[in-house]
Design an enzyme around this catalytic site. Structure first.
Site, mmCIF file in Angstrom:
data_model
loop_
_atom_site.group_PDB
_atom_site.id
_atom_site.type_symbol
_atom_site.label_atom_id
_atom_site.label_comp_id
_atom_site.label_asym_id
_atom_site.label_seq_id
_atom_site.Cartn_x
_atom_site.Cartn_y
_atom_site.Cartn_z
ATOM 1 N N ALA A 1 0.850 -1.186 -0.047
ATOM 2 C CA ALA A 1 -0.112 0.019 0.154
ATOM 3 C C ALA A 1 0.959 1.258 -0.009
ATOM 4 O O ALA A 1 0.356 2.231 0.131
ATOM 5 C CB ALA A 1 -0.836 -0.062 1.100
ATOM 6 N N SER A 2 2.112 1.287 -0.046
ATOM 7 C CA SER A 2 3.012 2.241 0.089
ATOM 8 C C SER A 2 3.371 2.772 -1.446
ATOM 9 O O SER A 2 3.938 1.891 -2.136
ATOM 10 C CB SER A 2 4.336 1.855 0.798
#
Length: 227
Positions: free
Chosen positions: A15-16
């Site tokens: 999710a980064s």
């Protein structure tokens, strides 16, 4: 041909956005990473042990043998320089002006655009923010206006083809767009550019799922924080 990477360890999270920028480039170059996933919610990346690897306490971090480098833009330039092979000239051309425009976009992503994402993401995760404020939305729109301006001369950010500038900026624009839609009337080129990139495999397979996961996490926390 690119040099063979013996053992590349990448500390990351799906999710980064900065992690996904590095992963997209790695995929483009045919590199294989050994993924390490420190828990961001428990602040494992801020632990003394992790800071021995990266004093900034951030991800992504690349370990290439006895060499360690953090910050996604630095990682991407390192990977391209060492393992880029035939891809290097196209993704980061040696032409001085084109390279300057790419660097301009990399620095803009690091210094402005991603900062606008962090301005709502970190308070959501750590301080109970229950949505993007009007001020934060105005700041995001201001950031999108710069991307829109970059796209006036070419259909890609810094050239007439895909470069590091697109990988960098799209990794941040896509997750923001997933929670706060780009205004098509104000920023038509931004929308067209993102749709163009999403037709390419690395964006379809890595960036889109990453942006969707980011949005799911934000929405989950916003619902939780409202209660």
């Amino acid at each position: 041909m690119a040099n063979k990477a013996s053992s590349l360890v990448l500390y990351m999270n799906e999710a980064s956005p900065p992690s996904n920028a590095v992963i997209m480039l790695g995929s483009k170059l045919g590199l294989q990473f050994d993924y390490k996933k420190p828990s961001l919610l428990t602040l494992e990346h801020k632990s003394p042990e992790f800071k021995k690897i990266n004093p900034m306490g951030t991800i992504p971090v690349l370990v290439d043998g006895d060499f360690v480098v953090s910050e996604s833009h630095a990682i991407m330039k390192y990977l391209l320089g060492k393992y880029g092979g035939d891809h290097q000239e196209k993704l980061y051309p040696s032409d001085v002006r084109t390279r300057a425009l790419i660097d301009q976009s990399l620095f803009y992503d690091a210094g402005v655009l991603f900062v606008r994402l962090k301005a709502f993401a970190l308070p959501t995760l750590l301080r109970g923010l229950d949505g993007i404020s009007d001020t934060q939305k105005a700041d995001i729109d201001e950031a999108f206006s710069v991307v829109e301006a970059y796209l006036q001369k070419n259909k890609y950010i810094a050239a007439d083809h895909l470069t590091l500038a697109d990988i960098s900026l799209a990794s941040t624009v896509a997750p923001i767009h997933a929670v706060y839609k780009i205004d098509e009337k104000r920023f038509p080129r931004c929308k067209e550019w993102l749709e163009l990139l999403n037709k390419e495999e690395i964006f379809k397979e890595i960036n889109e799922p990453g942006a969707a996961l980011f949005a799911n996490i934000m929405n989950m926390f916003w619902e939780k924080n409202k209660k």
